[in-house]
Structure formats: structure tokens, C-alpha cells
Design a protein around this motif. Sequence first.
Motif, short mmCIF file in Angstrom:
data_model
loop_
_atom_site.label_atom_id
_atom_site.label_comp_id
_atom_site.label_asym_id
_atom_site.label_seq_id
_atom_site.Cartn_x
_atom_site.Cartn_y
_atom_site.Cartn_z
N LYS A 117 4.29 8.46 -0.77
CA LYS A 117 5.65 7.94 -1.20
C LYS A 117 6.01 6.90 -0.13
O LYS A 117 6.43 5.29 -0.40
CB LYS A 117 7.09 8.31 -1.23
N TRP A 120 4.01 3.46 -0.74
CA TRP A 120 4.75 2.97 -1.86
C TRP A 120 5.96 1.89 -1.36
O TRP A 120 5.96 0.79 -2.13
CB TRP A 120 5.34 3.74 -3.10
N LYS A 124 6.03 -2.22 -1.80
CA LYS A 124 7.94 -1.75 -2.78
C LYS A 124 8.73 -3.55 -1.69
O LYS A 124 8.92 -4.51 -2.49
CB LYS A 124 9.23 -1.29 -3.14
N ASN A 140 -3.85 -0.40 2.18
CA ASN A 140 -3.75 0.91 2.53
C ASN A 140 -4.54 1.94 3.21
O ASN A 140 -5.84 1.03 2.56
CB ASN A 140 -2.58 1.13 1.54
N VAL A 163 -3.03 7.53 -3.44
CA VAL A 163 -2.69 5.67 -2.98
C VAL A 163 -4.08 4.90 -3.51
O VAL A 163 -3.99 3.85 -3.55
CB VAL A 163 -3.41 6.03 -1.18
N LEU A 166 -2.38 3.95 -6.84
CA LEU A 166 -2.00 2.81 -6.92
C LEU A 166 -1.96 1.61 -6.53
O LEU A 166 -1.35 0.97 -6.49
CB LEU A 166 -0.60 3.79 -5.71
N THR A 167 -3.07 1.94 -5.72
CA THR A 167 -3.38 0.23 -5.03
C THR A 167 -3.69 -1.03 -6.23
O THR A 167 -3.89 -1.52 -6.22
CB THR A 167 -4.48 0.91 -3.91
N VAL A 170 -0.99 -1.22 -8.45
CA VAL A 170 0.41 -2.98 -7.70
C VAL A 170 -1.17 -3.96 -7.65
O VAL A 170 -0.63 -5.27 -8.13
CB VAL A 170 0.76 -2.07 -6.32
#
Length: 257
Positions: A117, A120, A124, A140, A163, A166-167, A170
Motif C-alpha cells: 500500500k 501505491w 499516487k 520502486n 510491487v 503494480l510497477t 502503472v
Amino acid sequence: MNGLAGKTAVVTGAGSGIGRASAERFAEEGANVVVADIDEEGGRETVDAIEDAGGDATFVDIDVSDVESVEHMVDVAVDTYGGLDFAHNNAGILTGFAGVTDIDEDQWEQLIDINLKGVWACMKAELSVMEEQGGGAIVNTASESGLVGMGGLSSYSASKHGVVGLTKSVALEYASRGIRVNAIAPGPTKTNIQANSPDTDADPRSLPFDTSAMTDVPMDRVAEPEEMAGATVFLCSDDASYITGHTLPVDGGQAAD
């Protein structure tokens, strides 16, 4: 490296280990640095080291699991230096080795809140500023545990796999908007991350590095935090201008084994 001088970077978890090394390397390359950490003493020591070497740095107290705290960090970067060009979302914890059935709910949630989180929340806040000013680069901190499974580290591995995913996602969202997003996957590094667990009272900067739980590394040594910093700053530099959406193993060859 190309393209860092006069720019601004934020580094979370910059009070020790990889984060400190990263903040110092950004400053060596001419960037202004926002040193962010929940450990005020460690963070201010990093600022002092940067300033003693002739760089410019500002400390901000941050809890990456708190969205408002993260937004404040980015506001400090903009208010102090006029913008935000680079981010190293590095803060994380390791709560120790445990079988999956031995992990309690609070421990699981705490680790996911900080390690996943937190990344993220940082992105953001960072992305909105970077997009408004027309570009930027984010790195990250994942882990070798985000690339392979590791017995006894199921919660940590899950957070770091998150992670990595997510990387990638995004990076695809922002590839056409001038913002690159990558990750590093450190192998065994002298960081004492386990001592950073909120359940541990010890000062991570005062403890000897323990390699007893580490698997064999083909290069037959443990990495220095500065080696992770070098990879991070490279990924933010113009030398990596066509690289996005990747997780770079910096692991002495473990991922190739």
C-alpha cells in the motif's frame, strides 16, 4: 549520470540502508533530495551527510501507509524545490521468518500496508505532480522475493510480488505521458531490514548484518547498499530513457541460478 543535476528526488526509507545510499547518490549526481523516513534521527543524519558533502536535502517525517503523510511528502518537495522529477519508493519492513499458518492477521496487514500500500500511496501522490509538469521517473524497491517464492517469507514475498505487478501496470498507464516506472529487486544486502520491523526495538543502524538466513549467491558475497543506489539512480537517469515497466534484479546472479 545524465539528466539528474538540478532536479528533485524523493526517497522513502532514506534514514538507513538502501534508502540512505540512494539519497546520497542522487545528491552526488546533483539532485535536490527530500529524505523521507519514519525514523527522524536516521533521516536527519542522512540530510547532514548530504549537506556535509555539498548537496541540498530536506527531511520529512513520513508513514508510507498513511496517504495524507505521503501527500505531505510530495507537497514538501514541490514547496521546497519547485517540483518533483524522481522518486525512489523504498520504505519497507520484514517481520521475520514464519510459516504461513503462523502469521497473524495484524502482522499480515501491517506488512502489506507498508510494503505494498505504501508504494501505491507514494506513486499516487508522485504521479499527479509528475504528469502536471510533463514527465518524471519512479523506481520502486521490490525484492528477489518478489520474483521467486521463499519458504518462511510468504507475507513478505506476497507484498513484493505485488510491487512488481503494480510497477508493470502503472508503467503501462503512464508510458505515453512521459513518466517511466521501474523497480529494483535487491538480493541479500547489508540493510538489516528485519530490524526495521515495528515489533523490533533495536536500532537497525547499530546491528551487525546477519547472513545466516540468506541463500547462496553466485557472486559469493552480500551486496552493499550503494550497489542498489547505483541501479536506482541509473533507472531514473536519461541513460535509461527507453526503459519502463521492468524489475531489475540486483542480486549477484541469484535470479539466473
